[in-house]
Design a protein around this motif. Structure first.
Motif, PDB file in Angstrom:
ATOM      1  N   ASP A 134       0.835  -1.205   0.000  1.00 23.26           N
ATOM      2  CA  ASP A 134       0.000   0.000   0.000  1.00 23.26           C
ATOM      3  C   ASP A 134       0.868   1.252   0.000  1.00 23.26           C
ATOM      4  O   ASP A 134       0.583   2.218  -0.716  1.00 23.26           O
ATOM      5  CB  ASP A 134      -0.929  -0.013   1.219  1.00 23.26           C
ATOM      6  CG  ASP A 134      -1.843   1.198   1.253  1.00 23.26           C
ATOM      7  OD1 ASP A 134      -2.687   1.314   0.355  1.00 23.26           O
ATOM      8  OD2 ASP A 134      -1.698   2.025   2.178  1.00 23.26           O
ATOM      9  N   HIS A 135       1.934   1.233   0.801  1.00 20.54           N
ATOM     10  CA  HIS A 135       2.851   2.380   0.844  1.00 20.54           C
ATOM     11  C   HIS A 135       3.517   2.585  -0.515  1.00 20.54           C
ATOM     12  O   HIS A 135       3.619   3.724  -1.007  1.00 20.54           O
ATOM     13  CB  HIS A 135       3.911   2.145   1.921  1.00 20.54           C
ATOM     14  CG  HIS A 135       4.914   3.255   2.043  1.00 20.54           C
ATOM     15  ND1 HIS A 135       4.579   4.530   2.444  1.00 20.54           N
ATOM     16  CD2 HIS A 135       6.264   3.272   1.802  1.00 20.54           C
ATOM     17  CE1 HIS A 135       5.663   5.296   2.450  1.00 20.54           C
ATOM     18  NE2 HIS A 135       6.683   4.552   2.053  1.00 20.54           N
ATOM     19  N   GLN A 137       2.358   1.684  -3.430  1.00 23.50           N
ATOM     20  CA  GLN A 137       1.369   2.168  -4.390  1.00 23.50           C
ATOM     21  C   GLN A 137       1.090   3.648  -4.211  1.00 23.50           C
ATOM     22  O   GLN A 137       0.903   4.381  -5.196  1.00 23.50           O
ATOM     23  CB  GLN A 137       0.082   1.349  -4.255  1.00 23.50           C
ATOM     24  CG  GLN A 137       0.216  -0.082  -4.763  1.00 23.50           C
ATOM     25  CD  GLN A 137      -1.015  -0.911  -4.515  1.00 23.50           C
ATOM     26  OE1 GLN A 137      -1.811  -0.629  -3.600  1.00 23.50           O
ATOM     27  NE2 GLN A 137      -1.203  -1.954  -5.314  1.00 23.50           N
ATOM     28  N   ARG A 138       1.068   4.109  -2.957  1.00 25.52           N
ATOM     29  CA  ARG A 138       0.880   5.545  -2.726  1.00 25.52           C
ATOM     30  C   ARG A 138       2.044   6.343  -3.305  1.00 25.52           C
ATOM     31  O   ARG A 138       1.845   7.396  -3.921  1.00 25.52           O
ATOM     32  CB  ARG A 138       0.738   5.824  -1.226  1.00 25.52           C
ATOM     33  CG  ARG A 138      -0.587   5.379  -0.636  1.00 25.52           C
ATOM     34  CD  ARG A 138      -0.862   6.083   0.691  1.00 25.52           C
ATOM     35  NE  ARG A 138       0.194   5.855   1.657  1.00 25.52           N
ATOM     36  CZ  ARG A 138       0.229   4.853   2.508  1.00 25.52           C
ATOM     37  NH1 ARG A 138      -0.756   3.957   2.499  1.00 25.52           N
ATOM     38  NH2 ARG A 138       1.221   4.714   3.365  1.00 25.52           N
ATOM     39  N   ARG A 141       1.699   6.389  -7.082  1.00 23.33           N
ATOM     40  CA  ARG A 141       0.690   7.349  -7.536  1.00 23.33           C
ATOM     41  C   ARG A 141       1.220   8.769  -7.462  1.00 23.33           C
ATOM     42  O   ARG A 141       0.996   9.583  -8.370  1.00 23.33           O
ATOM     43  CB  ARG A 141      -0.587   7.211  -6.693  1.00 23.33           C
ATOM     44  CG  ARG A 141      -1.413   5.974  -7.016  1.00 23.33           C
ATOM     45  CD  ARG A 141      -2.791   6.063  -6.402  1.00 23.33           C
ATOM     46  NE  ARG A 141      -2.739   6.041  -4.950  1.00 23.33           N
ATOM     47  CZ  ARG A 141      -2.793   4.942  -4.223  1.00 23.33           C
ATOM     48  NH1 ARG A 141      -2.882   3.766  -4.814  1.00 23.33           N
ATOM     49  NH2 ARG A 141      -2.749   4.993  -2.908  1.00 23.33           N
ATOM     50  N   GLU A 142       1.941   9.071  -6.375  1.00 25.16           N
ATOM     51  CA  GLU A 142       2.517  10.409  -6.232  1.00 25.16           C
ATOM     52  C   GLU A 142       3.544  10.664  -7.332  1.00 25.16           C
ATOM     53  O   GLU A 142       3.583  11.749  -7.931  1.00 25.16           O
ATOM     54  CB  GLU A 142       3.169  10.554  -4.850  1.00 25.16           C
ATOM     55  CG  GLU A 142       3.900  11.874  -4.626  1.00 25.16           C
ATOM     56  CD  GLU A 142       2.991  13.088  -4.702  1.00 25.16           C
ATOM     57  OE1 GLU A 142       3.509  14.185  -5.008  1.00 25.16           O
ATOM     58  OE2 GLU A 142       1.769  12.948  -4.479  1.00 25.16           O
TER      59      GLU A 142
END
Length: 322
Positions: A134-135, A137-138, A141-142
């Protein structure tokens, strides 16, 4: 009901069979209640060797959870109390302070009332992996947003330079801007896509054609036959850049010699793909920057760039294997 009597309702043979078959910590327990019948602890009637090994507290039979962990989280007792007294099975995930691990827990009521069976599956690594994913993927995205902002800035700068440039330099700047926009379109398509290894290039190329038509600011008649075609993502960028070079050359000819239509098609049969562009102009000039780039991108795909005369114009073909 006394502890000794509760022990008699659990068949030793069945428990030993489960202990041999189940590769997970599990136990048979009874809820300990206060004078008002509220759950305050739970006692181990039977415990698998695997559970005893995990807890590292020796034999568990007859001992209560609070004897093993004086600061036991009340949530465990309350949950198991509902299972045993309300006769409702539950599945949940929770951290056990005694081991510092996360467990997926399945608990179900047993007879007589007040007893329950519980099994534990260590999911610590799975949860840690999920948190790390999840980290990542964040961050991705950024990064994607920043890349898109960079593409937009570069495209805007090129557009400004093209407007300010002398006529002989505007074409080159527009071609560079088209290449940037082709890359930006792919990033937009991949942003949030569930699959990164492949992409649907028919819609991607159609979007590039529409963007090219708008950016060229000319009345171009471009007709597309671009059915949904899934290809490896690594082929999408060279394919889009090839198409951009061919369209740029064709559009320049259309403006110079007069209006003509342009047809773009992409077809796949098995492992063979063909990108075809037909128009009423001439083939790309041998040795020109545009043709050299298109040929280089075709070679990157493991294919070749070829042109052939057709009635009233030319057909440019890029054939490659996937």
């Amino acid at each position: 009901m006394q502890f000794e009597r509760r022990m008699t309702v659990v068949g030793s043979g069945i428990f030993e069979t489960l202990d041999a078959l189940l590769d997970a910590p599990f136990a048979l327990c009874s809820v300990v209640t206060d004078s008002e019948g509220r759950p305050m602890d739970y006692r181990f009637l039977r415990a698998s060797g695997c559970l005893e090994e995990v807890l590292g507290a020796g034999a568990l039979e007859g001992r209560t959870a609070r004897e093993l962990a004086s600061h036991l989280d009340n949530a465990w007792v309350e949950t198991f109390g509902r299972v045993a007294l309300d006769r409702t099975a539950v599945r949940f995930t929770q951290r056990a302070d005694a081991t510092g691990r996360d467990y997926e827990v399945l608990a179900a009521p047993l007879d007589p009332p007040g007893c329950f069976a519980v099994t534990f599956r260590d999911v610590t690594r799975s949860r840690e992996h999920a948190a790390a994913l999840d980290h990542a993927q964040r961050l991705l995205r950024e990064l994607g947003h920043r890349v898109m902002n960079s593409f937009a800035s570069i495209s805007a700068i090129l557009a400004m330079e093209a407007r300010a440039a002398p006529p002989e330099g505007r074409g080159a700047l527009k071609r560079v801007q088209g290449r940037v926009q082709a890359l930006a379109a792919l990033y937009r398509r991949l942003d949030g896509a569930p699959e990164m290894e492949s992409t649907e290039v028919g819609g991607y190329l159609a979007g590039n054609v529409q963007g090219f038509r708008s950016a060229f600011a000319a009345d171009l008649d471009i007709r597309c036959d671009l059915p949904p075609t899934t290809l490896p993502t690594r082929t999408a960028v060279p394919l889009a850049l090839i198409l951009n070079e061919i369209l740029t050359d064709a559009a320049a000819q259309a403006v110079e010699v007069g209006h003509f239509g342009i047809r773009v098609s992409l077809h796949r049969e098995g492992d063979s793909c063909r990108l075809v562009v037909e128009h009423g102009g001439a083939a790309m000039t041998e040795g020109s920057v545009g043709r050299s780039l298109a040929a280089a991108f075709a070679a990157e795909l493991g294919g070749e760039l070829a042109s052939e005369a057709i009635p009233g114009g030319v057909r440019t073909i890029v054939a490659f294997q996937v």
